[in-house]
Design a protein around this motif. Sequence first.
Motif, PDB file in Angstrom:
ATOM      1  N   LEU A   1      20.138 -19.420  -5.830  1.00 35.58           N
ATOM      2  CA  LEU A   1      18.800 -18.968  -5.463  1.00 35.58           C
ATOM      3  C   LEU A   1      17.775 -20.097  -5.543  1.00 35.58           C
ATOM      4  O   LEU A   1      16.791 -20.097  -4.797  1.00 35.58           O
ATOM      5  N   GLY A   2      18.013 -21.057  -6.446  1.00 38.29           N
ATOM      6  CA  GLY A   2      17.088 -22.170  -6.601  1.00 38.29           C
ATOM      7  C   GLY A   2      16.979 -23.047  -5.367  1.00 38.29           C
ATOM      8  O   GLY A   2      15.975 -23.732  -5.179  1.00 38.29           O
ATOM      9  N   THR A   3      17.991 -23.038  -4.547  1.00 39.94           N
ATOM     10  CA  THR A   3      17.909 -23.816  -3.307  1.00 39.94           C
ATOM     11  C   THR A   3      17.005 -23.142  -2.283  1.00 39.94           C
ATOM     12  O   THR A   3      16.541 -23.788  -1.347  1.00 39.94           O
ATOM     13  N   PHE A   4      16.750 -21.863  -2.433  1.00 45.68           N
ATOM     14  CA  PHE A   4      15.934 -21.111  -1.477  1.00 45.68           C
ATOM     15  C   PHE A   4      14.527 -20.800  -1.992  1.00 45.68           C
ATOM     16  O   PHE A   4      13.640 -20.503  -1.215  1.00 45.68           O
ATOM     17  N   ILE A   5      14.331 -20.846  -3.293  1.00 48.96           N
ATOM     18  CA  ILE A   5      13.059 -20.446  -3.885  1.00 48.96           C
ATOM     19  C   ILE A   5      12.415 -21.642  -4.580  1.00 48.96           C
ATOM     20  O   ILE A   5      13.028 -22.260  -5.455  1.00 48.96           O
ATOM     21  N   ALA A   6      11.189 -21.956  -4.218  1.00 49.82           N
ATOM     22  CA  ALA A   6      10.447 -23.014  -4.910  1.00 49.82           C
ATOM     23  C   ALA A   6       9.775 -22.397  -6.134  1.00 49.82           C
ATOM     24  O   ALA A   6       9.200 -21.315  -6.053  1.00 49.82           O
ATOM     25  N   PHE A   7       9.865 -23.095  -7.263  1.00 48.62           N
ATOM     26  CA  PHE A   7       9.332 -22.560  -8.498  1.00 48.62           C
ATOM     27  C   PHE A   7       8.638 -23.668  -9.266  1.00 48.62           C
ATOM     28  O   PHE A   7       9.222 -24.720  -9.517  1.00 48.62           O
ATOM     29  N   ASN A   8       7.413 -23.460  -9.643  1.00 45.95           N
ATOM     30  CA  ASN A   8       6.646 -24.430 -10.410  1.00 45.95           C
ATOM     31  C   ASN A   8       7.014 -24.279 -11.885  1.00 45.95           C
ATOM     32  O   ASN A   8       6.770 -23.239 -12.493  1.00 45.95           O
ATOM     33  N   THR A   9       7.588 -25.308 -12.481  1.00 46.53           N
ATOM     34  CA  THR A   9       8.032 -25.241 -13.881  1.00 46.53           C
ATOM     35  C   THR A   9       6.982 -25.739 -14.868  1.00 46.53           C
ATOM     36  O   THR A   9       7.281 -25.866 -16.061  1.00 46.53           O
ATOM     37  N   ALA A  10       5.784 -26.009 -14.397  1.00 40.13           N
ATOM     38  CA  ALA A  10       4.727 -26.481 -15.299  1.00 40.13           C
ATOM     39  C   ALA A  10       4.478 -25.452 -16.404  1.00 40.13           C
ATOM     40  O   ALA A  10       4.339 -24.264 -16.147  1.00 40.13           O
ATOM     41  N   GLY A  11       4.450 -25.907 -17.620  1.00 42.15           N
ATOM     42  CA  GLY A  11       4.193 -25.030 -18.754  1.00 42.15           C
ATOM     43  C   GLY A  11       5.434 -24.349 -19.306  1.00 42.15           C
ATOM     44  O   GLY A  11       5.360 -23.610 -20.281  1.00 42.15           O
ATOM     45  N   LEU A  12       6.591 -24.603 -18.727  1.00 39.88           N
ATOM     46  CA  LEU A  12       7.818 -23.943 -19.163  1.00 39.88           C
ATOM     47  C   LEU A  12       8.425 -24.604 -20.398  1.00 39.88           C
ATOM     48  O   LEU A  12       9.331 -24.053 -21.012  1.00 39.88           O
ATOM     49  N   ASP A  13       7.912 -25.749 -20.784  1.00 43.85           N
ATOM     50  CA  ASP A  13       8.471 -26.477 -21.909  1.00 43.85           C
ATOM     51  C   ASP A  13       8.309 -25.760 -23.250  1.00 43.85           C
ATOM     52  O   ASP A  13       8.911 -26.139 -24.237  1.00 43.85           O
ATOM     53  N   PHE A  14       7.544 -24.679 -23.293  1.00 44.62           N
ATOM     54  CA  PHE A  14       7.378 -23.915 -24.530  1.00 44.62           C
ATOM     55  C   PHE A  14       8.570 -23.001 -24.810  1.00 44.62           C
ATOM     56  O   PHE A  14       8.727 -22.493 -25.915  1.00 44.62           O
TER      57      PHE A  14
END
Length: 169
Positions: free
Chosen positions: A93-106
Amino acid sequence: ITLLTTAFDPFQAFFLSLMVNARHIFYGLAMLDKYKGLGKVKNFLIYTLCDETFSITSSVNPPENCDLKSFYFCISFLDYIYWIGGTLLGSILGTFIAFNTAGLDFALTALFVVLFIEQIRIKENRIAGCIGLGCTLLSLFLFGGNNLVIPAMGFILTLLLVRRKIICH
């Protein structure tokens, strides 16, 4: 995330991997009594011991008249299959969906906070939880925020082993 966004440093990658995966030492120590006497399935249980499996197996009480070997095997096997399936599904699914990972480091910090809270709720685990918290705070004070993980784990491991030796003898 920092490792992925900066120039590759083999030394830093080694120590980051060591710090992140060293928690399995503590998971394993905590599961020694529960996995005692389970025969050959014990190797599989150790191999599949991850954060989620540890969280479940360390806090659940198996039903009465339940085969412990099958009980722990099913939890570990299902968690392992879910992990593989979720990773496969995410990569597809990651190849088809763009996802902003900013802030996920928590997320990893939040996971450890939740695991700590769950463990501290059990009276028998409170001393170990306090040892972990105390050693982490001591390491933070002595070594600073950027260098506390390895010393804290060393302190924790040492104190837990000493405590175990005192209790067992």
